[in-house]
Structures are given as C-alpha cells and as structure tokens.
Design an enzyme around this catalytic site. Structure first.
Site, PDB file in Angstrom:
ATOM      1  CG  HIS A  21      -1.895   0.925   1.147  1.00  0.00           C
ATOM      2  ND1 HIS A  21      -3.047   0.725   0.478  1.00  0.00           N
ATOM      3  CD2 HIS A  21      -2.361   2.295   1.727  1.00  0.00           C
ATOM      4  CE1 HIS A  21      -3.980   1.889   0.521  1.00  0.00           C
ATOM      5  NE2 HIS A  21      -3.406   2.543   1.414  1.00  0.00           N
ATOM      6  CB  SER A  78      -8.624   1.651  -3.437  1.00  0.00           C
ATOM      7  OG  SER A  78      -7.347   1.572  -2.773  1.00  0.00           O
ATOM      8  CG  HIS A  79     -10.683   3.843   2.236  1.00  0.00           C
ATOM      9  ND1 HIS A  79     -11.251   4.253   3.565  1.00  0.00           N
ATOM     10  CD2 HIS A  79      -9.293   4.151   2.401  1.00  0.00           C
ATOM     11  CE1 HIS A  79     -10.234   4.612   4.136  1.00  0.00           C
ATOM     12  NE2 HIS A  79      -9.209   4.359   3.724  1.00  0.00           N
ATOM     13  CB  SER A 106      -6.413   9.193  14.121  1.00  0.00           C
ATOM     14  OG  SER A 106      -6.381   8.287  15.275  1.00  0.00           O
TER      15      SER A 106
END
Length: 741
Positions: free
Chosen positions: A47, A93-94, A312
């Site tokens: 990633h 992308s998620h 976060s």
C-alpha cells in the site's frame, strides 16, 4: 531501546518476507526493535511502497506542458488549466475497510482523498466515486451498498463538497471484496501550492487537526493482504471519520498556507505519522527528531508503535519556517483544532523517535520510502488458462433474435439491469449542488461539468472502467477504459488533459493476476500516449481477493480531467427537440463480445473484449470535438454499456422525447442494437445543419450513419412501435429502488 527483539516470525506476522527482515537488519546493522520493525512493515507494505508494481508504473507517460507536479511525488496531481489556475485531482481506493465496515470505510475514503487535494493548497470543488459490488440479489451486497453510499453521502454532504457523478457496477466476482474508489478535484492559483517536503535544519514540525487514537493501526498492512474470515477481527484497522472536523482542517490548512511560511505539508493517510515524517524527510533529503509524547492522543499510555502507525483521520503534518510558530498556533486556535510541535528538522537524514526522552526508534528516512531503500520486485507473470477460452467464442453460437417480441424482451432486460439502470437511488443521497458550481445536475452530460468560478472555464471529470472488458483482455480492456473516459469528456464539450488511476487487482504473487496487471499497464500506456493524457499519480490496490472466491476482475479505474475552455461549449447527452436528426458517428460492428446483453441475458461469461481500434477512436473523438466547437450538434452521447439502444434511450428519457430509427441490414439486429463495439457516438442535429455536418465528417474521413429522427414520445425501430418513452423511463428510474426496497 525495547527488550525482547523481534524474530523472523514477528516480521512475517507484520506482513514482511523473511528476506525483507534480513534486509532491514543489513540497513540498521542490527536487529530492529518492535517499533522499528512496525515502521518498516507499514512503509514496505504494498500500500505504501508499491514494491510489486513500481517497475511497471514507471513505464507510464508522465509529462505534458500542463503538468505542474511530478507524477506520484506529491499528495495529488497538479495540472495547469490556464488563467493562472491549476486543478489538483486524484483517485484512491478504500476497498478492504469498506468490505469490513462499509459506512466508515467509505466515509474515510472520501475524507482522505479530499485531504490529498487541500494539502496541495487547492480547495476541493467536486468528487466522484467508482463502486463495485457483488450479486445484488444477496442481502450482504445490499447491506454493503447501503453502508457505502450512506458513508459517502454523509461525509461529502457534511464536508460541503458536491458528489457530481461516478459509476456503479455489480458482478459475482465482487461478492466478498467490494471496490470503493474515491476521486476528488480542487482548484488552486499557480504558485500557491504546497509540497510534501521537509528541509531547513531547526524548522519546527507540527501535527494539526484531530487527536491520535488507536483506530487504523496497521491499516496499510491490512490493505496489503487478502480478505479472509479473520479480516473482521481487524476492525481497529478501519478508521473513523469526522467531516465537520475535516471542514475546520480544510479552512485552517488553506489559511496556514496563506502565511507564506509553510516549508512542506502532508496529510496523514496510510501509516499515519510514520508515513508523513519519513516521506517528507526523504524528499527534502533531511531528517527529523520526533517527540511522540507531544502528540495529542485520545487514549492514555499509547505505545510508540500505536502512535506512529495510527491512521486516525483529519490530521496533517506541517513544517513551518522557524520563527513562524505563533502563526500556526493562532490559526489552529481560531479553528478549534489541536496544534502541537512534535518534531524538528535535522540534517541527519534519520528519523529519531523519542518517548519521554528515551530513543524508541532510529531509522534512515530514505530506506523507508518508494524510490529509496524500499524493496522493488519483478514478479513472474503468465497468461491464465481462461484467456484462450475467451478467444473461442463466436457470435454464431448465439441465435440471432429477429422478432419484435424478442428484441423488446432484451431491451426491457437491459434497461432494468443494475449495471445500466438509473443510479437515482444512489445520487439522491448525495448533494450535487452544494457550492453552486455543478453544471450537470439538471443537464445530463457524459462527464460531470463543474464551473471554475471567476472564469469562463469549467472542468470536465469522469471515472471509467468496464472491468469485464479488462478481464477478457487486460491490455485492450484498459485501453478502452482510457478511451471511454476521453470520449465522455469530448462528448461533454471538453478537452482531455490528464488521468489519475486506481489499480484494483488480486494478489500480485499469483502469476495469472500479475499478468492481468502488466497487460492493463501496457493498455493504459498506449492509450494515454495517443490522447496526450499523462498519468499524474494514483493508487495501486492489490490483494482484492478471498481464499474462497479468488480475485476480483482486474479493475484499473481511470479518473480523467478535462477542460472546457468556454462554458457555452458544454454539450448535453439529451435529445433537445422533435424532428432533430439522429446520427451515429463511428462505425457499427457485428460484435456482441463482453456486452451486458451477452453476459447477463445469454449467460455467456467468457468472450473477447469488444471491437476496438485506437486510431479509429482518436479520429472519432477529434471529429466530435470539431462538431461541438462549430456548434453543429445539439447533443452527444457515447455508445457504451448496453449498446446503441441504451444510448438512444438515455438520450430520449430526460426530456421525454422518443426516436424513430432504422437498423442496418449489414449487421445482426442484436449486434447493431445491443453490441458494445467501441468508438461510436450518437449525436442529434438540427436539420438545417445536415449538409455542413455531413461534409465535415466526410472531409475528416470518419464513418457516420443517419439513424433516424427524434420523435415526440414513442421509441420506434424499423417502423415498429417499441416502447413509449414514459414506460421505459419508469422501468429505468425505479429498477434499483425496487431491488433495494
């Protein structure tokens, strides 16, 4: 330093290969402690490092006179649109987070991509999304679709950026692993952008925005492995978003940039503080001393690796000029955001992380990042067995439908199919008008058009990929995705400028999957070179597969930016008036390959990609561009999913006009009406423009065909009444709603 040094087993649990663990020891000259190993594991994950893809990504075209940022080196692409303005845009992308927790997975995808834009100094003005789900008959797919759409809508609407379009596709291959790709675009004055860099010894480094919690830890690693039954146990790897906090962060970030005292800035996405400190230091050929106890945290007694790896949301790392500390504190106080100096730039080229005065990690910045010491692999690839099977398909295997009843049944099937029908159920959950710049909410066009305020320009943006075509032939299918994106922009009155990509594939260690990836890159390269649309950056998402279902279709989503120089050139896809002439620009083919008709109506799952010729495509697009500039056409709509019939129906429905056309006896009726061969555009023109229109296309040596005329309220094919437009429109508009209810 911590005791109990990690072993190769620890490294494997963190997603590292044994040889990578050895390489880390060679770099450090010792065994890393757990915090250091965690840092390497996220930064060397697929990633963050693109270790299995970078050798091929480097072959893509990345230059044009309009490019203002080096591809992949900044938070987002940056393209000159004239008048001293630039457009920043990107897609990411998620997928894995959305598969486990669809609402937050999709919401934080939207938040993250918008942060990439405003970190560049650009104010986001529009967003798109590309969504893929499994079989819509399944309750699980409906749950995922509801969660993702609500997550995108709630975050985007609250953040105040319009969602202006996108795509939605269903196939069994996405049953376990949906794809959620988010695109955002923003505008900035040239010269007022920020770079993701850190330099200047002694310059202070701030974290601004939200406090740091335990959500999203190892999120980058989680995104770099297959989805499995145990994935749900990794729920802390899914971040939690707060759009109101992001709105404050947007305003504060742009205000901090206006001080002129910012050295560099990067948002905290994948791998959090680790990623932003290492990438900014490596880019600036500097180092940092980082004090983790100064990071505002949500939980007490967080471990060093938890603070470093937390993903976060709504956080930014900012390097300021020394002496400008008061400015950033004042601005963040005004916007009610956390602001803490957590580091200082050094000339060591190392990242030294401290907790309460104790050195907890000491690593060289350059060795963590893409283009530095991160590993680079040349993976093995080979043609999958199914590819030869696709080539065996012949159109003669399918009986030609000839009766009116058969053709009407096919038309009714397609107009209600989830891959073709109206997306009204989705789009009604998005605010497309916030910001009052969207030009296409009430005037449908092939690409979304958004005004650039203070100018006569507009940007045209689109996301495109038919993954069924890519699965059938990765090289041709990906070239078609680029061509269709360009065609959508051209039909809307724009000029294609550049692309961003979101490359969704299965496991790169599987040679057949990697073959698909290599083919797609080759197709993207040749098409982008032809259209003059360099790649500004993007995202690679591997491991979109499960142990049970195998990989998803190869899905290289293309996000394209175009420019409309004069807003008056914006061209609708909608028929404008009865008695206008309807033409097909381009050439029909006796081809039903990989069409929705063949795939879902006849259940033929393997066939080649549709007929496509890049030179022919370029000629057609060049001709359509000229027709629009010379004001010779009233509407333009590209022929894509569902073929010519669906294109005509979509052009007819918005104004409740019909059409009367004749099919061409040189072609099978199903191929002519429902085939998806490429490089075709349906246009309508005023009868007074007929001679000039035909003469221009003849001069440009582009094929064209007079199909018929726009009618009042009926669709007629070969002198037979097919459907009333109102009936078709009702089926089309309500199909998805009925399924979701």
């Amino acid at each position: 330093m911590e005791q109990h040094l990690p072993t190769v087993e620890t490294a494997k649990k963190l997603g590292l290969l044994p040889e990578e663990f050895q390489k880390i020891q060679d770099i450090l000259g010792r065994v890393p402690n757990f915090t250091e190993l965690s840092i390497f594991s996220v930064m060397w994950s697929e990633h963050c490092s693109y270790k299995n893809s970078i050798v091929w990504l480097k072959t893509l075209p990345k230059d044009s006179p309009r490019m203002l940022a080096k591809a992949g080196e900044e938070n987002a692409g940056l393209v000159d649109i004239g008048n001293g303005l630039a457009c920043s845009f990107k897609i990411e992308s998620h997928n894995h987070p959305s598969a486990i927790e669809p609402y937050q997975g999709a919401a934080t995808g939207v938040g993250g991509i918008n942060r990439d834009i405003f970190t560049m100094g650009a104010r986001p003005i529009a967003q798109l999304n590309s969504l893929r789900f499994g079989n819509l008959a399944s309750d699980k797919t409906k749950r995922l679709l509801r969660g993702v759409v609500k997550g995108i809508g709630d975050y985007g609407n609250a953040f105040g950026i319009p969602t202006v379009g996108g795509e939605l596709f269903f196939d069994d291959c996405y049953n376990v692993n949906p794809l959620v790709n988010a695109f955002s675009a923003g505008i900035v004055e040239v010269g007022k952008t920020a770079s993701a860099t850190a330099h200047g010894v002694g310059n202070p480094v701030f974290i601004i925005g939200s406090a740091t919690g335990k959500d999203g830890i190892h999120g980058a690693t989680f995104a770099s492995e297959d989805i499995s039954e145990s994935s749900a146990e990794k729920l802390p790897s899914v971040q939690v978003g707060d759009p109101f906090q992001e709105k404050l962060l947007l305003e504060a970030t742009l205000e901090v940039l206006q001080t002129g005292k910012v050295v560099g800035m990067q948002d905290m996405g994948a791998a959090g503080i680790t990623c932003s400190t290492s990438e900014m230091s490596a880019k600036g050929e500097s180092g940092m001393d980082v004090w983790l106890d100064k990071v505002p945290t949500r939980q007490a007694n967080m471990q060093p690796f938890e603070i470093l790896l937390s993903e976060s949301q709504e956080r930014m790392l900012v390097v300021m000029e020394k002496g400008a500390e008061d400015l950033i504190y004042q601005i963040c106080e005004k916007w009610d955001l956390y602001c803490a100096q957590i580091a200082e730039v050094t000339d060591t080229k190392r990242l030294r992380y401290y907790l309460h005065g104790e050195l907890v990690a000491d690593v060289p910045a350059e060795d963590l990042v893409l283009g530095g010491g991160a590993p680079v692999y040349h993976r093995e690839y080979r043609e999958p067995a199914y590819f030869q099977e696709t080539l065996k398909f012949n159109i003669d295997q399918v009986a030609e439908p000839t009766t009116l009843a058969e053709l009407k049944a096919i038309a009714k099937h397609l107009v209600q199919h989830p891959n073709i029908c109206s997306r009204r159920w989705v789009s009604q959950q998005y605010d497309s008008m916030v910001g009052t710049a969207t030009m296409t909410t009430n005037t449908p066009t092939d690409a979304a058009i958004v005004k650039v305020k203070g100018s006569d320009k507009a940007i045209a943006i689109t996301v495109d990929c038919n993954s069924r075509y890519v699965n059938a032939n990765p090289e041709e299918g990906c070239a078609i995705a680029v061509a269709e994106a360009a065609r959508n922009i051209v039909c809307s009155g724009g000029e294609p400028l550049a692309i961003t990509n979101c490359l969704n594939f299965g496991n790169p260690y599987v040679p057949e999957v990697y073959w698909q990836f290599v083919g797609a890159i080759k197709g993207m390269k040749k098409a982008c070179e032809k259209f003059g649309t360099p790649v500004t950056g993007g995202n690679v998402s591997f491991y979109n597969q499960s142990s049970d279902e195998g990989p998803v279709f190869p899905t290289p989503t293309i996000g394209m930016l175009g420019l409309v120089e004069q807003k008056e050139n914006v061209t609708s896809l909608v028929f404008q008036a009865a008695d206008d002439l309807i033409y097909l620009v381009g050439e029909s083919k006796n081809d039903i390959n990989s069409s929705e008709y063949l795939y879902s109506y006849h259940s033929v799952k393997l066939s080649p990609a549709p007929a496509f010729d890049l030179e022919e495509e370029f000629k057609v697009q060049t001709a359509v561009k000229t027709l629009i500039q010379q004001k010779l056409i009233a509407s333009a709509h590209d022929v894509s999913d569902g073929g010519l019939y669906i294109t005509l129906a979509e052009a007819a429905m918005p104004n409740e006009l019909g059409f009367a056309i004749k099919t061409n006896s040189n072609f099978r009726k199903d191929a002519y009406l429902f085939g998806e061969s490429q490089s075709r555009v349906v246009v309508s023109i005023k009868p007074a423009n007929q001679a000039e229109f035909e003469s221009l296309l003849t001069e440009k040596k582009v094929n064209f065909e007079l199909l018929g005329t726009v009618q009042e309220d009926i669709c007629r094919i070969d002198d037979e009444d097919f459907y009333e437009v109102k009936e078709i429109k009702n089926l089309y508009d309500t199909a998805l709603e009925k399924i979701m209810q």
